[in-house]
Scaffold this motif. Structure first.
Motif, PDB file in Angstrom:
ATOM      1  N   LEU A 258      10.602 -23.318 -14.281  1.00 27.52           N
ATOM      2  CA  LEU A 258       9.153 -23.476 -14.269  1.00 27.52           C
ATOM      3  C   LEU A 258       8.772 -24.914 -13.967  1.00 27.52           C
ATOM      4  N   VAL A 259       7.595 -25.099 -13.355  1.00 28.58           N
ATOM      5  CA  VAL A 259       6.999 -26.404 -13.176  1.00 28.58           C
ATOM      6  C   VAL A 259       5.530 -26.260 -13.560  1.00 28.58           C
ATOM      7  N   ARG A 260       5.132 -26.935 -14.633  1.00 27.74           N
ATOM      8  CA  ARG A 260       3.762 -26.847 -15.152  1.00 27.74           C
ATOM      9  C   ARG A 260       3.313 -25.399 -15.342  1.00 27.74           C
ATOM     10  N   GLY A 261       4.212 -24.553 -15.820  1.00 30.44           N
ATOM     11  CA  GLY A 261       3.867 -23.159 -16.074  1.00 30.44           C
ATOM     12  C   GLY A 261       3.869 -22.273 -14.846  1.00 30.44           C
ATOM     13  N   PHE A 262       4.247 -22.812 -13.688  1.00 32.25           N
ATOM     14  CA  PHE A 262       4.396 -22.023 -12.463  1.00 32.25           C
ATOM     15  C   PHE A 262       5.871 -21.730 -12.238  1.00 32.25           C
ATOM     16  N   SER A 263       6.165 -20.528 -11.807  1.00 30.86           N
ATOM     17  CA  SER A 263       7.525 -20.139 -11.467  1.00 30.86           C
ATOM     18  C   SER A 263       7.915 -20.747 -10.122  1.00 30.86           C
ATOM     19  N   ARG A 264       9.032 -21.477 -10.112  1.00 30.31           N
ATOM     20  CA  ARG A 264       9.513 -22.018  -8.843  1.00 30.31           C
ATOM     21  C   ARG A 264       9.837 -20.899  -7.856  1.00 30.31           C
ATOM     22  N   GLU A 265      10.423 -19.849  -8.368  1.00 30.02           N
ATOM     23  CA  GLU A 265      10.768 -18.725  -7.501  1.00 30.02           C
ATOM     24  C   GLU A 265       9.510 -18.132  -6.881  1.00 30.02           C
ATOM     25  N   ARG A 266       8.457 -17.972  -7.678  1.00 28.66           N
ATOM     26  CA  ARG A 266       7.233 -17.358  -7.177  1.00 28.66           C
ATOM     27  C   ARG A 266       6.470 -18.307  -6.251  1.00 28.66           C
ATOM     28  N   LEU A 267       6.535 -19.593  -6.524  1.00 27.35           N
ATOM     29  CA  LEU A 267       5.959 -20.538  -5.564  1.00 27.35           C
ATOM     30  C   LEU A 267       6.656 -20.426  -4.211  1.00 27.35           C
ATOM     31  N   GLY A 268       7.960 -20.126  -4.262  1.00 24.44           N
ATOM     32  CA  GLY A 268       8.707 -19.969  -3.022  1.00 24.44           C
ATOM     33  C   GLY A 268       8.254 -18.782  -2.188  1.00 24.44           C
ATOM     34  N   ARG A 269       7.545 -17.833  -2.820  1.00 24.32           N
ATOM     35  CA  ARG A 269       7.051 -16.675  -2.077  1.00 24.32           C
ATOM     36  C   ARG A 269       5.956 -17.061  -1.079  1.00 24.32           C
TER      37      ARG A 269
END
Length: 444
Positions: free
Chosen positions: A49-60
């Motif tokens: 996670l970064v600031r409550g965001f999923s790195r994997e999902r940001l990658g989407r």
């Protein structure tokens, strides 16, 4: 400001503009000071996670943006997300040009169209804070060309001119309740024809501010002031009013009050020659591109011959615009400098059209009212994309959009040029942003 924040900001200074796009989400970074861009994305940290965001999902996001580019929604895009004042995602995708020969750089310049409106509105509220004008002042006190406005009253196929029950106020300009229209959306063929004949929107070429106001004063309003939200040239009129109150051209007032102090160095009323190579393009296949390009004329400096559109005139970058949006998200302050008082920002991001006809649904989707320059979410439900009550957003006709969700500490910017697909892409953008936010500040 902590030493670590200072060190990171120094590391950003002088970073090369136009970095290649990557799909890897970046670690949290301080807001960039344009024209510098963040360095290439760092290797993933140990935390998912970064600031409550999923790195994997940001990658989407990369796949979604690439799919929209392949679909023809736009040639490419730049996306930027900050949470709690730190950038957690800043990427570029696809191509800058319609021919798809240039990779999209992070510092690409985009036509902002109606994303100019929040800046003009903020500038107006700065003058209100200083006691130089009041929201309930009739606009004719500053713009006497508009003192004799009539209202077209329509019933079936008949219409007649009737007196205005009151003069439009400055408040009405900020919330689009003055009775003005955009010609293309006018409910009245008579008013549409009058706007086009008088070149009110400067679509056919330059028109001076005084001449525009003189012509506009002879055209009836479409609604009684204060009764109906109708998206319109009201912010263009506001820009002319602000210019007179400030005693200088709109571009000069905005540069001194907002753009220069915020460090928005790539935000202009026309694109200077040395920056034109960074201008993002819409697809040639977009049916609105040719007509809109002719109307915007952003390669020509018309400041001496035409009024500046406070509702549609600016060009900018993602790194520039987030500095304004983050200032608003912070309650009117950025990096220790205050631009607006916190209660004034709260006031701007409150619904100001309660009980009136009309809504901003065409731009925001359902569930939104309108504040002073921003669409404002009314409740958790009703919207077609996630958000928070009180979140503020707006968008531009060329395809740009932003969201400020103060309850979640979120600022999200989409920069793209695809007029015909703009509603689709702004909603997809909100879906993928909130879909990557796996920890809510509202519900732990």
């Amino acid at each position: 400001m902590t030493q670590s924040f200072t060190g990171r900001r120094q590391a950003l200074a002088g970073a090369v503009a136009g970095l290649a796009a990557t799909a890897q989400p970046a670690a949290a970074q301080p807001l960039p000071r344009p024209p510098a861009a963040p360095p290439a994305a760092r290797p993933p940290a140990s935390s998912p996670l970064v600031r409550g965001f999923s790195r994997e999902r940001l990658g989407r996001i990369a796949g979604v943006m690439q799919a929209e580019a392949e679909r023809g929604s736009f040639p490419g895009a730049v996306t930027l997300i900050a949470r709690q004042g730190e950038i957690i995602h800043f990427e570029a995708y696809g191509h800058q040009d319609a021919a798809k020969t240039k990779p999209m750089p992070r510092d690409a310049i985009f036509l902002q169209a109606s994303m100019t409106k929040p800046l003009t509105s903020a500038l107006a509220l700065m003058l209100v804070e200083e006691g130089r004008m009041k929201l309930d002042d009739p606009i004719a006190e500053v713009l006497p060309e508009l003192r004799d406005l009539k209202v077209e009253q329509r019933q079936d196929d008949q219409s007649e001119l009737v007196p205005a029950t009151r003069q439009p106020a400055i408040h009405d300009l900020l919330r689009h309740t003055a009775g003005f229209v955009y010609s293309g959306a006018s409910p009245s063929p008579r008013i549409k024809a009058a706007y086009e004949e008088a070149n009110i929107e400067a679509g056919r070429g330059p028109i001076g501010g005084e001449e525009m106001l003189r012509q506009l004063g002879a055209i009836p309003l479409a609604f009684q002031p204060g009764t109906t939200f109708f998206y319109s040239i009201a912010t263009d009129v506001l820009g002319l009013l602000v210019s007179r109150v400030a005693g200088k051209r709109l571009d000069q007032a905005m540069e001194e009050r907002l753009l220069a102090p915020l460090g928005m160095r790539d935000t202009h009323w026309f694109v200077p020659p040395e920056k034109r190579a960074r201008l993002a393009e819409a697809p040639d296949s977009d049916p609105q591109k040719a007509t809109m390009w002719a109307q915007y004329r952003i390669l020509t400096d018309e400041r001496a011959t035409s009024y500046l559109k406070g509702g549609a005139g600016l060009v900018s970058t993602a790194a520039d615009y987030i500095r304004f949006a983050q200032m608003m998200a912070n309650g009117g302050v950025l990096e220790g400098r205050r631009y607006l008082a916190a209660p004034v920002v709260n006031f701007m991001m409150s619904n100001h059209i309660t009980g009136m006809a009309g809504s901003p649904t065409a731009s925001t989707g359902p569930g939104y009212g309108f504040g002073l320059g921003f669409g404002v979410r009314l409740a958790d439900g009703m919207g077609t994309a996630p958000g928070s009550p009180g979140d503020a957003m707006w968008a531009g006709a060329w395809g740009t959009s932003f969201t400020i969700d103060r309850a979640e500490g979120l600022v999200a910017i989409l920069m793209a040029q695809g007029p015909s697909n703009r509603v689709r892409t702004r909603m997809i953008w909100k879906d993928v942003v909130y879909g990557a936010m796996v920890e809510s500040l509202r519900r732990g």
